[in-house]
Structures are given as structure tokens and as C-alpha cells.
Design an enzyme around this catalytic site. Structure first.
Site, PDB file in Angstrom:
ATOM      1  N   THR A 195       0.827  -1.212   0.000  1.00  0.00           N
ATOM      2  CA  THR A 195       0.000   0.000   0.000  1.00  0.00           C
ATOM      3  C   THR A 195       0.861   1.262   0.000  1.00  0.00           C
ATOM      4  OG1 THR A 195      -1.407   1.295   1.495  1.00  0.00           O
ATOM      5  CG2 THR A 195      -0.136  -0.429   2.515  1.00  0.00           C
ATOM      6  N   ASP A 196       0.286   2.356  -0.473  1.00  0.00           N
ATOM      7  CA  ASP A 196       1.000   3.643  -0.415  1.00  0.00           C
ATOM      8  C   ASP A 196       1.203   4.100   1.027  1.00  0.00           C
ATOM      9  OD1 ASP A 196      -1.675   4.277   0.115  1.00  0.00           O
ATOM     10  OD2 ASP A 196      -1.841   5.843  -1.407  1.00  0.00           O
ATOM     11  N   GLU A 197       0.437   3.514   1.957  1.00  0.00           N
ATOM     12  CA  GLU A 197       0.506   3.985   3.346  1.00  0.00           C
ATOM     13  C   GLU A 197       1.862   3.708   3.992  1.00  0.00           C
ATOM     14  OE1 GLU A 197      -3.065   3.467   5.650  1.00  0.00           O
ATOM     15  OE2 GLU A 197      -4.276   3.360   3.831  1.00  0.00           O
TER      16      GLU A 197
ATOM     17  N   LYS B 125       2.395  -3.387   7.268  1.00  0.00           N
ATOM     18  CA  LYS B 125       2.566  -3.600   5.824  1.00  0.00           C
ATOM     19  C   LYS B 125       4.013  -3.282   5.412  1.00  0.00           C
ATOM     20  CE  LYS B 125      -0.243  -4.540   3.147  1.00  0.00           C
ATOM     21  NZ  LYS B 125      -0.715  -5.881   2.679  1.00  0.00           N
TER      22      LYS B 125
ATOM     23  N   TYR C 166      -1.311  -0.339  11.174  1.00  0.00           N
ATOM     24  CA  TYR C 166      -1.576  -1.036   9.898  1.00  0.00           C
ATOM     25  C   TYR C 166      -0.424  -0.797   8.922  1.00  0.00           C
ATOM     26  CZ  TYR C 166      -3.270  -1.442   5.067  1.00  0.00           C
ATOM     27  OH  TYR C 166      -3.379  -1.718   3.721  1.00  0.00           O
TER      28      TYR C 166
END
Ligand code: NAD
Ligand code: TYD
Length: 340
Positions: free
Chosen positions: A129-131, A158, A154
Site C-alpha cells: 500500500t501507499d501507506e 505492511k 496497519y
């Protein structure tokens, strides 16, 4: 016709995984899909009822962090690619209870990597994810070389998984690719995430809770565009690489919610500003020029079209989300929004 392939999809009963399975089975007549999913609160067999009896589809209920189970599957089946979607995916839940995020997202990924290494699976694709990049100011984009600076449990889980994938590539020579995508929307998304939550609440004339000032920005991508990118990466991506996938559709949360209300013909008085999420990332935006230059991909669905399609899907599938919005979900909703 493309050569036969057996793809082990993990987390295929969730939002993106189920869209990906529909996409692949619809496009490649001779591919087999094995779907390993634990069926957590957001894993839903209804998402795949149309393909449940497809001759090239097998569902296995199980946990990616279960070494024996993963080993057993990889010993029995000649898997060509593992595509790892399985995850705890909701930031707010990771703030409430981070432990499970570490177990599934970090340990689970390591168990799959170990299985892939042992059984010499030719390719591993990690859906990230971009997060993992953290938060942007009002300008600039995340590139594949932006340092990882996750802000939520989260995102940290990741990022940890991405680093394990990297370590397996470097240490064991595993063939693996990491894709990092921005915020997805579309059919089958669990109604705890912004867009399906707002659509389903608005359809029931409930309040729409917006965190903080509503000016946080996300880069929205229609899930089918994500699946198309993954299809290209799976067939033509280079092992060892990271690919950003983005929607080229930055919107503030307030813009998104107002668009939904306008399309549904509901009043803006449904909006309620609530206490902000702790550590709330201000802005995400993706530079996906690498994927564009190397594999010729770019998003095709404009936000204005994708959001209409999505709203229509939720209107046509009221049963699907109304079945979810009961029991455990309502308890979660009360905990999350009751006193906010
Ligand atoms: P989701 O929460 O809708 O689905 C997750 C699926 O994984 C569910 O079917 C669940 O049952 C399954 N699962 C959870 N723990 C498991 C375990 N231990 N073993 C086996 N299965 C398990 O998630 P999603 O939105 O479809 O996201 C899929 C992947 O894409 C995740 O890895 C997420 O980090 C990533 N991602 C999501 C977005 C987004 O906008 N939704 C954006 C970028 C990346
Ligand atoms: P979300 O869908 O949870 O995705 P992520 O946090 O992974 O980007 O949230 C998208 C944006 O919407 C994020 O800025 C938080 C905000 N948001 C609200 O304002 N209200 C809500 O009820 C939810 C779930 C999210």
C-alpha cells in the site's frame, strides 16, 4: 492463448482479492485459482458465489500464518504464483488492536515467503500500500524510492512485510515483486472504509462521520484498474522490483462525501464532523510513472465514472451490505463512532 497457470490467491474473499479472482477467471479460461482465506469479519463467501462452482476455482479456508496449512497446499499443488492480498486492512481497527495486524500482516507474510522459498514457487507478489510511505504535505508524490515512514500500526505492519519480502529476495534469491497501490473503491468493499460506509449510511439516511476537518487527501483508484495493473505485473513485472499503482484522482474526503450525497440526492446536513483519527495521514498521492513507462499501464476509470458505478452497485446490492451491517458490525460501529 496464455500458458496455464495456477495462482494461489490469499485473502481472495475480501474486497480487492475477490475482484481480482473475478477478473482473472473472466479473462484467462485456462488459469486455476486457489483461494486461501481465513474468513475473518471482512472475508465474505458471498463475494465469490458466482464462481464458487467454477471448474478452475478452489476455496480453502485457512490462515496464512498457519505453517502446516501453507506447506500442505504448496506440496499438493504446483503453484506458479502466490498473490498475497490477505491482511487486516483497516487503519482504525489497527489503532484499536494492533496485535492481530502483526500476526497476519507480518508473520503471515513470512510464513508464505518461507513456503514459497521451500517449494520453489516461481513468483511471489506482495500486495502492499501507499501507506507505507507515510504522509505527504500539500505537494509532491510518493515514488518507489520514497523512504518508508509508516504512521499507523496497519501501515507499519505492511511496511514490515515489504521489508521481509525484500530480505527473502536478497538473502534467498526468491523471485518476488511488491506492488503499492493507493486507496481502492468499487464493488464488494466492506462498509467500514470511507466510500462504502458513506454510500450505505446515506442510503439509510444515517449520519456521515467525517474525521477532523475533512481535508485529508487520498488518491482514489477504481478496483478494476488495480486488477488490470496486477495482471500486467504478474505477467511482465520484473522480479525484485517495487511498482507504485495510483489512481491519478486526488480528492479530499469532504469532496468524496459531497459527491456521493449529490449523486444520491441526499442533503449535506447528513455530514457530521467527528474527532480526528490519531496519527491521521494528511495526504497520499502516487507517482506511477514507472509502471506506465515499463508496462504501459495507467488508470482508465475516471473518479466521476467509478463513483457512479460504485454507488449503483451498492444500490443494487442492498442485501449484501445489509447482511453485514448487523451484529458484530454494529458493535464495532458503536465503539468507533458512538462517543466520537
Ligand atoms: P479486506 O480487508 O477487504 O480483505 C482481506 C481478506 O483477507 C479477507 O477476505 C480476510 O478474510 C482475509 N484474511 C485476513 N486475515 C487472514 C489470514 N490470517 N489468513 C488468510 N486470510 C486472511 O482487504 P482489501 O481492501 O481487499 O485489501 C487487500 C490487500 O490490499 C491488503 O493486503 C491491503 O493491505 C492491500 N491494499 C488495500 C488497499 C485498499 O484501498 N483497500 C489499498 C492498497 C493496498
Ligand atoms: P479509509 O477508507 O479508512 O482508508 P485509509 O485510512 O486506509 O486511507 O479512510 C479514507 C479516509 O477517510 C481517511 O482520511 C480517513 C477518512 N474517514 C473518515 O473521515 N470517516 C470515516 O468514517 C472513515 C472510515 C474514514
Amino acid at each position: 492463448m496464455a500458458e496455464d497457470k495456477t495462482i494461489l490467491v490469499t485473502g481472495g474473499c475480501g474486497f480487492i482479492g475477490s475482484n481480482f479472482i473475478h477478473y482473472i477467471l473472466g479473462k484467462y479460461r485456462n488459469y486455476r485459482i486457489i483461494n486461501l482465506d481465513k474468513l475473518t469479519y471482512c472475508g465474505n463467501l458471498d463475494n465469490l458465489c458466482e464462481v464458487a462452482h467454477h471448474p478452475h476455482y478452489t476455496f480453502i479456508k485457512g490462515d496464512i500464518a498457519d505453517r502446516e496449512k501453507v506447506r500442505e497446499i504448496l506440496q499438493k499443488e504446483k503453484v506458479d504464483v502466490i498473490v498475497n492480498f490477505a491482511a487486516e486492512s483497516h487503519v482504525d481497527r489497527s489503532i484499536e488492536a494492533p496485535d492481530l495486524f502483526l500476526r497476519t500482516n507480518v508473520l503471515g507474510t513470512q510464513v508464505l515467503l518461507e513456503g514459497a522459498r521451500e517449494m520453489e514457487v516461481p513468483l511471489f507478489i506482495q500486495i502492499s500500500t501507499d501507506e507505507v510511505y507515510g504522509s505527504l504535505g500539500s505537494s509532491g508524490l510518493f515514488t518507489e524510492s520514497t523512504p518508508l515512514k509508516p504512521n499507523s500500526p496497519y501501515a507499519a505492519s505492511k511496511a514490515a512485510a515489504d521489508l521481509l519480502v525484500r530480505a527473502y529476495i536478497e538473502t534467498f534469491g526468491l523471485s518476488a515483486i511488491i506492488t503499492r497501490c493507493s486507496n481502492n473503491y468499487g464493488p464488494y468493499q466492506f462498509p467500514e472504509k470511507l466510500i462504502p460506509l458513506m454510500i450505505s449510511n446515506a442510503l439509510e439516511d444515517r449520519e456521515l462521520p467525517i474525521y477532523g476537518d475533512g481535508l485529508n487527501v487520498r488518491d482514489w483508484i477504481y478496483v478494476e484498474d488495480h486488477c488490470r495493473a496486477l495482471d500486467l505485473v504478474l505477467h511482465r513485472g520484473k522480479s525484485g522490483e517495487v511498482y507504485n499503482i495510483g489512481g491519478d484522482s486526488e480528492r479530499t474526503n469532504l469532496q468524496v462525501v459531497k459527491t456521493i450525497l449529490e449523486i444520491l440526492g441526499k442533503p449535506e446536513s447528513l455530514i457530521r464532523f467527528v474527532k480526528d483519527r490519531p496519527g491521521h495521514d494528511r495526504r497520499y498521492a502516487m507517482d506511477f510513472s514507472k509502471l506506465q513507462a515499463e508496462l504501459g499501464w495507467r488508470p482508465e476509470v475516471r473518479f466521476e465514472d467509478g463513483i457512479r458505478r460504485t454507488i449503483n452497485w451498492y444500490i443494487d446490492h442492498r442485501d449484501w451490505w445489509q447482511r453485514i451491517k448487523t451484529g458484530e458490525y454494529m458493535e464495532y460501529y458503536e465503539r468507533m463512532y458512538g462517543n466520537r
